[in-house]
Design a protein around this motif. Structure first.
Motif, PDB file in Angstrom:
ATOM      1  N   GLY A  83       0.789  -1.223   0.000  1.00 24.92           N
ATOM      2  CA  GLY A  83       0.000   0.000   0.000  1.00 24.92           C
ATOM      3  C   GLY A  83       0.823   1.275   0.000  1.00 24.92           C
ATOM      4  N   SER A  84       1.951   1.255   0.728  1.00 17.75           N
ATOM      5  CA  SER A  84       2.734   2.488   0.909  1.00 17.75           C
ATOM      6  C   SER A  84       4.068   2.479   0.187  1.00 17.75           C
ATOM      7  CB  SER A  84       2.998   2.695   2.402  1.00 17.75           C
ATOM      8  OG  SER A  84       3.834   1.652   2.899  1.00 17.75           O
ATOM      9  N   GLY A  85       4.533   1.286  -0.242  1.00 20.37           N
ATOM     10  CA  GLY A  85       5.851   1.181  -0.853  1.00 20.37           C
ATOM     11  C   GLY A  85       6.976   1.195   0.159  1.00 20.37           C
ATOM     12  N   THR A  86       6.643   1.057   1.438  1.00 25.47           N
ATOM     13  CA  THR A  86       7.642   1.090   2.502  1.00 25.47           C
ATOM     14  C   THR A  86       8.509  -0.153   2.479  1.00 25.47           C
ATOM     15  OG1 THR A  86       6.165   2.397   3.928  1.00 25.47           O
ATOM     16  CG2 THR A  86       7.981   1.217   5.007  1.00 25.47           C
ATOM     17  N   ASN A  87       9.821   0.040   2.574  1.00 30.54           N
ATOM     18  CA  ASN A  87      10.759  -1.069   2.722  1.00 30.54           C
ATOM     19  C   ASN A  87      10.778  -1.446   4.202  1.00 30.54           C
ATOM     20  OD1 ASN A  87      13.131  -2.624   3.206  1.00 30.54           O
ATOM     21  ND2 ASN A  87      14.056  -1.837   1.343  1.00 30.54           N
ATOM     22  N   ILE A  88      10.135  -2.556   4.541  1.00 27.21           N
ATOM     23  CA  ILE A  88       9.936  -2.913   5.943  1.00 27.21           C
ATOM     24  C   ILE A  88      11.253  -3.207   6.645  1.00 27.21           C
ATOM     25  CG2 ILE A  88       8.884  -4.578   7.523  1.00 27.21           C
ATOM     26  CD1 ILE A  88       6.898  -2.648   6.287  1.00 27.21           C
ATOM     27  N   ILE A  89      12.151  -3.931   5.985  1.00 32.30           N
ATOM     28  CA  ILE A  89      13.422  -4.262   6.639  1.00 32.30           C
ATOM     29  C   ILE A  89      14.214  -2.996   6.940  1.00 32.30           C
ATOM     30  CG2 ILE A  89      15.631  -5.469   6.386  1.00 32.30           C
ATOM     31  CD1 ILE A  89      14.198  -7.599   4.780  1.00 32.30           C
ATOM     32  N   GLN A  90      14.244  -2.081   6.010  1.00 32.69           N
ATOM     33  CA  GLN A  90      14.939  -0.820   6.235  1.00 32.69           C
ATOM     34  C   GLN A  90      14.299  -0.041   7.376  1.00 32.69           C
ATOM     35  OE1 GLN A  90      16.133   1.505   2.772  1.00 32.69           O
ATOM     36  NE2 GLN A  90      15.412   3.361   3.769  1.00 32.69           N
ATOM     37  N   SER A  91      12.969  -0.019   7.412  1.00 35.77           N
ATOM     38  CA  SER A  91      12.270   0.690   8.478  1.00 35.77           C
ATOM     39  C   SER A  91      12.561   0.085   9.838  1.00 35.77           C
ATOM     40  CB  SER A  91      10.759   0.676   8.215  1.00 35.77           C
ATOM     41  OG  SER A  91      10.433   1.456   7.084  1.00 35.77           O
ATOM     42  N   LYS A 199      -2.482 -10.651  21.034  1.00 39.33           N
ATOM     43  CA  LYS A 199      -3.647  -9.943  20.511  1.00 39.33           C
ATOM     44  C   LYS A 199      -3.611  -8.471  20.906  1.00 39.33           C
ATOM     45  CE  LYS A 199      -6.746 -13.960  20.420  1.00 39.33           C
ATOM     46  NZ  LYS A 199      -7.938 -14.602  21.043  1.00 39.33           N
ATOM     47  N   GLY A 200      -2.948  -8.166  22.010  1.00 35.89           N
ATOM     48  CA  GLY A 200      -2.882  -6.789  22.468  1.00 35.89           C
ATOM     49  C   GLY A 200      -1.552  -6.117  22.199  1.00 35.89           C
ATOM     50  N   VAL A 201      -0.730  -6.737  21.348  1.00 35.45           N
ATOM     51  CA  VAL A 201       0.604  -6.204  21.070  1.00 35.45           C
ATOM     52  C   VAL A 201       0.754  -5.967  19.573  1.00 35.45           C
ATOM     53  CG1 VAL A 201       3.084  -6.658  21.215  1.00 35.45           C
ATOM     54  CG2 VAL A 201       1.583  -7.391  23.070  1.00 35.45           C
ATOM     55  N   ASN A 202       1.353  -4.855  19.212  1.00 36.97           N
ATOM     56  CA  ASN A 202       1.545  -4.526  17.800  1.00 36.97           C
ATOM     57  C   ASN A 202       2.812  -5.208  17.287  1.00 36.97           C
ATOM     58  OD1 ASN A 202       1.272  -3.296  15.261  1.00 36.97           O
ATOM     59  ND2 ASN A 202       2.513  -1.545  15.898  1.00 36.97           N
ATOM     60  N   LEU A 203       2.705  -6.500  16.981  1.00 32.28           N
ATOM     61  CA  LEU A 203       3.840  -7.229  16.433  1.00 32.28           C
ATOM     62  C   LEU A 203       3.939  -7.005  14.926  1.00 32.28           C
ATOM     63  CD1 LEU A 203       3.729 -10.732  18.184  1.00 32.28           C
ATOM     64  CD2 LEU A 203       4.873  -8.647  18.932  1.00 32.28           C
ATOM     65  N   MET A 204       5.157  -7.079  14.413  1.00 39.82           N
ATOM     66  CA  MET A 204       5.365  -6.990  12.977  1.00 39.82           C
ATOM     67  C   MET A 204       4.731  -8.204  12.292  1.00 39.82           C
ATOM     68  SD  MET A 204       6.477  -5.388  10.389  1.00 39.82           S
ATOM     69  CE  MET A 204       7.075  -4.046  11.440  1.00 39.82           C
ATOM     70  N   VAL A 205       3.969  -7.963  11.256  1.00 38.10           N
ATOM     71  CA  VAL A 205       3.318  -9.033  10.510  1.00 38.10           C
ATOM     72  C   VAL A 205       4.155  -9.357   9.285  1.00 38.10           C
ATOM     73  CG1 VAL A 205       1.260  -9.714   9.229  1.00 38.10           C
ATOM     74  CG2 VAL A 205       1.039  -8.328  11.316  1.00 38.10           C
ATOM     75  N   CYS A 206       4.613 -10.596   9.193  1.00 39.57           N
ATOM     76  CA  CYS A 206       5.428 -11.050   8.055  1.00 39.57           C
ATOM     77  C   CYS A 206       4.599 -12.006   7.215  1.00 39.57           C
ATOM     78  CB  CYS A 206       6.711 -11.729   8.549  1.00 39.57           C
ATOM     79  SG  CYS A 206       7.772 -10.657   9.545  1.00 39.57           S
ATOM     80  N   ARG A 207       4.372 -11.653   5.974  1.00 37.95           N
ATOM     81  CA  ARG A 207       3.511 -12.451   5.105  1.00 37.95           C
ATOM     82  C   ARG A 207       4.008 -13.886   4.962  1.00 37.95           C
ATOM     83  NH1 ARG A 207       4.237  -7.660   2.069  1.00 37.95           N
ATOM     84  NH2 ARG A 207       5.777  -8.735   0.772  1.00 37.95           N
ATOM     85  N   GLY A 208       3.072 -14.827   4.962  1.00 40.45           N
ATOM     86  CA  GLY A 208       3.401 -16.224   4.712  1.00 40.45           C
ATOM     87  C   GLY A 208       4.148 -16.917   5.830  1.00 40.45           C
ATOM     88  N   THR A 209       4.024 -16.404   7.061  1.00 34.53           N
ATOM     89  CA  THR A 209       4.740 -17.002   8.184  1.00 34.53           C
ATOM     90  C   THR A 209       3.781 -17.398   9.293  1.00 34.53           C
ATOM     91  OG1 THR A 209       5.121 -14.923   9.391  1.00 34.53           O
ATOM     92  CG2 THR A 209       6.738 -15.536   7.695  1.00 34.53           C
ATOM     93  N   GLU A 210       4.272 -18.240  10.176  1.00 38.79           N
ATOM     94  CA  GLU A 210       3.589 -18.494  11.435  1.00 38.79           C
ATOM     95  C   GLU A 210       4.542 -18.145  12.567  1.00 38.79           C
ATOM     96  OE1 GLU A 210       3.359 -22.636  13.017  1.00 38.79           O
ATOM     97  OE2 GLU A 210       3.931 -23.200  10.970  1.00 38.79           O
ATOM     98  N   LYS A 211       4.000 -17.893  13.744  1.00 33.99           N
ATOM     99  CA  LYS A 211       4.822 -17.474  14.867  1.00 33.99           C
ATOM    100  C   LYS A 211       5.179 -18.651  15.774  1.00 33.99           C
ATOM    101  CE  LYS A 211       3.264 -12.669  15.099  1.00 33.99           C
ATOM    102  NZ  LYS A 211       2.518 -12.710  13.826  1.00 33.99           N
ATOM    103  N   LEU A 212       6.392 -18.608  16.286  1.00 34.29           N
ATOM    104  CA  LEU A 212       6.854 -19.558  17.287  1.00 34.29           C
ATOM    105  C   LEU A 212       7.292 -18.792  18.520  1.00 34.29           C
ATOM    106  CD1 LEU A 212       9.091 -21.885  15.056  1.00 34.29           C
ATOM    107  CD2 LEU A 212       6.728 -22.312  15.772  1.00 34.29           C
ATOM    108  N   GLN A 213       7.345 -19.479  19.634  1.00 41.45           N
ATOM    109  CA  GLN A 213       7.729 -18.827  20.884  1.00 41.45           C
ATOM    110  C   GLN A 213       8.844 -19.606  21.567  1.00 41.45           C
ATOM    111  OE1 GLN A 213       4.079 -19.229  23.281  1.00 41.45           O
ATOM    112  NE2 GLN A 213       5.057 -20.888  24.414  1.00 41.45           N
ATOM    113  N   LYS A 214       9.577 -18.898  22.422  1.00 42.87           N
ATOM    114  CA  LYS A 214      10.530 -19.537  23.299  1.00 42.87           C
ATOM    115  C   LYS A 214      10.418 -18.860  24.672  1.00 42.87           C
ATOM    116  CE  LYS A 214      15.248 -21.235  23.762  1.00 42.87           C
ATOM    117  NZ  LYS A 214      16.579 -21.350  23.108  1.00 42.87           N
ATOM    118  N   LYS A 215      10.200 -19.653  25.680  1.00 41.25           N
ATOM    119  CA  LYS A 215      10.090 -19.113  27.025  1.00 41.25           C
ATOM    120  C   LYS A 215      11.489 -18.830  27.566  1.00 41.25           C
ATOM    121  CE  LYS A 215       5.747 -21.539  27.886  1.00 41.25           C
ATOM    122  NZ  LYS A 215       5.053 -22.586  28.682  1.00 41.25           N
ATOM    123  N   ILE A 216      11.647 -17.635  28.132  1.00 39.01           N
ATOM    124  CA  ILE A 216      12.936 -17.219  28.680  1.00 39.01           C
ATOM    125  C   ILE A 216      12.972 -17.592  30.165  1.00 39.01           C
ATOM    126  CG2 ILE A 216      14.522 -15.303  29.023  1.00 39.01           C
ATOM    127  CD1 ILE A 216      13.936 -15.939  26.083  1.00 39.01           C
TER     128      ILE A 216
END
Length: 220
Positions: A83-91, A199-216
């Motif tokens: 939509g914006s032409g923004t380079n996400i990695i650079q941002s 659900k309450g956190v603004n995480l970066m959305v990466c197309r075509g991926t699923e999220k994994l977690q690791k407990k610290i």
């Protein structure tokens, strides 16, 4: 004790005072470790809330961010927001803010691993209070791949998060790399608690991926 703040907090100013103070002590400090390696947490100098940073430090910091961007760009196809032409990695590398939540990359820190002053492995992380940190992009220069460089960097990141009392590290993964994250680095699918948290956190959305977690693990 840590106080819970707005789960959308991602800028340094809105982190808990505990995390904020300790991040400030880490930024731009080079930590020498064994075998000629060193690591640093770096953040775009002209947006750093610490206004006492010297001009020479700004130049060095921003030069390293430029190299880090090159390392990431060599490993990933250009990630341009349609939509914006923004380079996400650079941002992300330059911690660019936006009024559009999905494009708001403010608060991202670049973690680098160096060998004899050469940047060889890079990760982008953003800490969301003491609940979790996200790490959307990691990369190692070609000559050092499959030599345990990212494992070194991940160990540093996890140790830092543990000392900051951050509970979880969340990463996006594609199908081809999921097994590596799980078997080699100890990640796992999101549990229900983490799903509710993000659900309450603004995480970066990466197309075509699923999220994994690791407990610290907590400090004992």
């Amino acid at each position: 004790m840590l106080q819970h703040l707005d789960q959308h907090a991602t800028t340094f100013e809105m982190l808990t005072s505990y995390i904020y103070e300790r991040l400030q002590r880490l930024l731009r400090v080079k930590h020498d470790i064994e075998d000629g390696f060193s690591w640093s947490f770096i953040y775009r100098a002209d947006t750093d809330p610490d206004r006492t940073i010297l001009d020479t430090e700004k130049v060095e910091c921003n030069a390293k961010l430029g190299v880090a961007l090159s390392v990431l760009s060599e490993s990933f196809m250009p990630y341009i927001e349609e939509g914006s032409g923004t380079n996400i990695i650079q941002s992300i590398v330059y911690s660019c803010g936006s009024n559009i939540p999905r494009l708001d990359c403010k608060g991202f820190i670049t973690v680098i691993l160096e060998k004899d002053y050469e940047i060889i492995s890079v990760a982008s992380i953003r800490i969301h209070g003491n609940l979790l940190a996200e790490m959307p992009f990691v990369a190692t220069v070609f000559a050092y791949r499959k030599k345990g460089m990212f494992a070194r960097l991940l160990k540093i990141i996890e140790s830092t998060l543990r000392h900051l009392n951050v509970e979880l590290l969340v990463v996006p993964t594609v199908k081809q790399t999921k097994e590596t994250w799980v078997r080699s680095f100890g990640f796992e699918p999101l549990d229900k608690r983490t799903e509710n948290i993000i659900k309450g956190v603004n995480l970066m959305v990466c197309r075509g991926t699923e999220k994994l977690q690791k407990k610290i693990p907590k400090l004992t």
